[in-house]
Design an enzyme around this catalytic site. Sequence first.
Site, short mmCIF file in Angstrom:
data_model
loop_
_atom_site.label_atom_id
_atom_site.label_comp_id
_atom_site.label_asym_id
_atom_site.label_seq_id
_atom_site.Cartn_x
_atom_site.Cartn_y
_atom_site.Cartn_z
N THR A 122 -6.97 -3.21 -0.94
CA THR A 122 -5.83 -2.30 -0.94
C THR A 122 -5.82 -1.42 -2.18
O THR A 122 -6.36 -1.80 -3.23
CB THR A 122 -4.53 -3.14 -0.88
OG1 THR A 122 -3.41 -2.30 -1.17
CG2 THR A 122 -4.52 -4.26 -1.92
N GLU A 124 -3.29 -1.08 -3.81
CA GLU A 124 -2.27 -1.66 -4.70
C GLU A 124 -2.89 -2.36 -5.91
O GLU A 124 -2.19 -2.66 -6.87
CB GLU A 124 -1.38 -2.62 -3.91
CG GLU A 124 -0.74 -1.90 -2.74
CD GLU A 124 0.31 -2.73 -2.02
OE1 GLU A 124 0.84 -3.67 -2.61
OE2 GLU A 124 0.57 -2.41 -0.84
N LYS A 153 -5.16 -9.73 -4.30
CA LYS A 153 -6.21 -8.87 -3.74
C LYS A 153 -7.15 -8.39 -4.85
O LYS A 153 -8.37 -8.31 -4.65
CB LYS A 153 -5.59 -7.67 -3.01
CG LYS A 153 -4.80 -8.00 -1.76
CD LYS A 153 -5.62 -8.63 -0.65
CE LYS A 153 -6.59 -7.68 -0.01
NZ LYS A 153 -7.24 -8.31 1.19
N ASN A 178 -1.60 2.59 2.60
CA ASN A 178 -0.77 1.99 3.64
C ASN A 178 -1.19 2.48 5.02
O ASN A 178 -1.19 3.69 5.28
CB ASN A 178 0.70 2.37 3.44
CG ASN A 178 1.33 1.66 2.26
OD1 ASN A 178 0.90 1.83 1.12
ND2 ASN A 178 2.33 0.84 2.52
N ILE A 190 7.24 0.87 8.69
CA ILE A 190 7.34 1.75 9.87
C ILE A 190 7.77 1.00 11.13
O ILE A 190 8.75 1.38 11.78
CB ILE A 190 6.04 2.59 10.04
CG1 ILE A 190 6.04 3.67 8.94
CG2 ILE A 190 5.92 3.19 11.44
CD1 ILE A 190 4.87 4.63 8.93
N ARG A 213 4.28 6.44 -0.49
CA ARG A 213 3.08 5.76 0.00
C ARG A 213 2.19 6.82 0.66
O ARG A 213 2.69 7.81 1.18
CB ARG A 213 3.46 4.67 1.03
CG ARG A 213 4.33 3.54 0.44
CD ARG A 213 3.58 2.77 -0.59
NE ARG A 213 4.29 1.63 -1.16
CZ ARG A 213 4.93 1.66 -2.34
NH1 ARG A 213 5.01 2.77 -3.04
NH2 ARG A 213 5.48 0.56 -2.83
P1 NAD Z 1 -1.77 -8.81 8.87
O1 NAD Z 1 -0.81 -9.60 8.05
O2 NAD Z 1 -1.26 -8.00 10.00
O3 NAD Z 1 -2.90 -9.76 9.46
C1 NAD Z 1 -3.53 -10.75 8.70
C2 NAD Z 1 -4.27 -11.67 9.64
O4 NAD Z 1 -4.95 -12.67 8.86
C3 NAD Z 1 -3.36 -12.42 10.61
O5 NAD Z 1 -3.90 -12.38 11.91
C4 NAD Z 1 -3.35 -13.86 10.06
O6 NAD Z 1 -3.14 -14.83 11.06
C5 NAD Z 1 -4.72 -13.95 9.44
N1 NAD Z 1 -4.79 -14.96 8.39
C6 NAD Z 1 -3.91 -15.15 7.37
N2 NAD Z 1 -4.29 -16.19 6.61
C7 NAD Z 1 -5.46 -16.66 7.15
C8 NAD Z 1 -6.35 -17.71 6.80
N3 NAD Z 1 -6.11 -18.51 5.74
N4 NAD Z 1 -7.45 -17.91 7.56
C9 NAD Z 1 -7.70 -17.11 8.64
N5 NAD Z 1 -6.87 -16.12 9.02
C10 NAD Z 1 -5.77 -15.89 8.28
O7 NAD Z 1 -2.57 -7.89 7.83
P2 NAD Z 1 -3.11 -6.41 8.01
O8 NAD Z 1 -2.03 -5.47 7.71
O9 NAD Z 1 -3.86 -6.32 9.29
O10 NAD Z 1 -4.13 -6.36 6.78
C11 NAD Z 1 -5.50 -6.69 6.95
C12 NAD Z 1 -6.21 -6.56 5.62
O11 NAD Z 1 -6.05 -5.21 5.13
C13 NAD Z 1 -5.66 -7.46 4.53
O12 NAD Z 1 -6.73 -7.95 3.76
C14 NAD Z 1 -4.78 -6.54 3.69
O13 NAD Z 1 -4.70 -6.98 2.35
C15 NAD Z 1 -5.51 -5.23 3.82
N6 NAD Z 1 -4.68 -4.03 3.68
C16 NAD Z 1 -3.67 -3.78 4.55
C17 NAD Z 1 -2.92 -2.61 4.44
C18 NAD Z 1 -1.81 -2.28 5.40
O14 NAD Z 1 -1.19 -1.21 5.27
N7 NAD Z 1 -1.54 -3.09 6.40
C19 NAD Z 1 -3.19 -1.71 3.40
C20 NAD Z 1 -4.23 -2.01 2.52
C21 NAD Z 1 -4.98 -3.16 2.69
P1 TYD Z 2 5.64 -2.08 3.10
O1 TYD Z 2 5.50 -1.60 4.51
O2 TYD Z 2 6.15 -3.45 2.86
O3 TYD Z 2 4.21 -1.86 2.42
P2 TYD Z 2 3.78 -1.93 0.85
O4 TYD Z 2 4.68 -2.87 0.15
O5 TYD Z 2 2.39 -2.47 0.96
O6 TYD Z 2 3.81 -0.52 0.36
O7 TYD Z 2 6.59 -1.09 2.32
C1 TYD Z 2 6.34 0.32 2.29
C2 TYD Z 2 7.41 0.94 1.42
O8 TYD Z 2 8.68 0.82 2.06
C3 TYD Z 2 7.58 0.28 0.06
O9 TYD Z 2 7.91 1.27 -0.91
C4 TYD Z 2 8.77 -0.66 0.25
C5 TYD Z 2 9.62 0.09 1.25
N1 TYD Z 2 10.41 -0.75 2.18
C6 TYD Z 2 11.77 -0.50 2.32
O10 TYD Z 2 12.34 0.39 1.66
N2 TYD Z 2 12.47 -1.27 3.21
C7 TYD Z 2 11.87 -2.27 3.93
O11 TYD Z 2 12.57 -2.97 4.72
C8 TYD Z 2 10.47 -2.49 3.77
C9 TYD Z 2 9.79 -3.58 4.55
C10 TYD Z 2 9.78 -1.69 2.90
#
Ligand code: NAD
Ligand code: TYD
Length: 342
Positions: A122, A124, A153, A178, A190, A213
């Site tokens: 990420t 972050e 991370k 994000n 979202i 973001r």
């Molecule tokens: P998510 O929370 O939707 O999914 C995570 C998945 O990992 C789930 O299916 C969960 O069951 C599985 N999981 C959790 N712990 C586990 C374990 N110990 N063993 C096996 N499986 C396990 O997450 P996401 O949003 O799809 O994110 C995926 C990756 O992308 C993560 O590494 C996250 O840090 C990274 N990432 C996400 C975002 C975002 O905006 N969603 C942004 C930057 C980076």
């Molecule tokens: P989030 O989707 O949790 O992602 P991240 O923490 O990885 O950026 O949050 C996105 C932005 O929205 C973050 O600035 C926190 C804000 N936020 C709210 O204001 N209200 C909410 O209920 C949530 C979940 C997030």
Amino acid sequence: MKKYLITGCAGFIGSNFVHYMLKKYPEILLVNLDKLTYAGNPQNIAGLPQSQVELVQGDICDAALLERIVPGHDSIVHFAAESHNDNSIANPEPFITTNVEGTFHLLEAARKHDVRFHHISTDEVYGDLALDDPCKFTESTPYKPSSPYSASKAASDQLVRAWVRTYGLRATISNCSNNYGPKQHPEKLIPKIVSNALAGKEIPIYGDGKNVRDWLYVLDHCKAIDLIFHRGRSGETYNVGGHNERPNIFIVKTIIEQLHDRLKDDGISEELIKHVADRLGHDRRYGIDPTKIKNDLGWYPETPFEKGIVLTIDWYLDHEEWMEHITSGNYQKYYEEMYKNK
Ligand code: NAD
Ligand code: TYD
């Protein structure tokens, strides 16, 4: 036939990636490993061809399991993580266990069996930017994580680098901004806005709502990962961003307007917005400079926000049952259904 191990395949980005890969490479074999925590939803990967996809419910911290399933793979694409900042603030422990120890166990298995490794991370890890900072995050920005999630991370990224340098593991890292799109858990901003607006519930906005973001459409991210682990240079890190920095309050108002206009429902209005106490340590702004991946691999974020947000809202409107299952917190019957023969 190439064989990939995908961790975290039942979560948001992992499941989008699995569908993307099967469509793009009809010949590949996938082993999908997921613990199915509250965030993993088997519906996200239902109906995939059994001849090509094997599902394993398991934990990336289970070294014995990894020893059984890792040999024979060409690549590991590692998505599995505890991924929500708010949860990490309330209870950091699972973040250290899964994100740090789990990545360590995967790296050890990849090293032992000489499997190519791609680590999803990420933006972050870089901490945050001031709203008026002219700079964005590049691959050489120093790490300065703020929350237990981003610290975990950051630690996992550093493990990957150490395994490359010390053991010569073939590995790449991507740090993305994000993501938004179909199948995201409504704990994230979202889908939470959509879910709460449809239910006529208040939409909580942390602090002044001006936090920024850099929103990236999930399919664009999947394309970037595909390019990086097929064509990226081992040992390299690539930043993946949407060229799309927006304040949270803009996101909320855009979605409310879209839902209101589409559903002709006057109950969906800005009156649902409720400013609530700020998140502890809340990062002010994230912004990615994706120049390296553009120059090296020719990737750019193809989906403009105006298009991506419509596709996203359409998907949630078409999948209200999906949302209902998630918000009810009861997926047990799906787990049993999917894994009864395993
Ligand atoms: P998510 O929370 O939707 O999914 C995570 C998945 O990992 C789930 O299916 C969960 O069951 C599985 N999981 C959790 N712990 C586990 C374990 N110990 N063993 C096996 N499986 C396990 O997450 P996401 O949003 O799809 O994110 C995926 C990756 O992308 C993560 O590494 C996250 O840090 C990274 N990432 C996400 C975002 C975002 O905006 N969603 C942004 C930057 C980076
Ligand atoms: P989030 O989707 O949790 O992602 P991240 O923490 O990885 O950026 O949050 C996105 C932005 O929205 C973050 O600035 C926190 C804000 N936020 C709210 O204001 N209200 C909410 O209920 C949530 C979940 C997030």
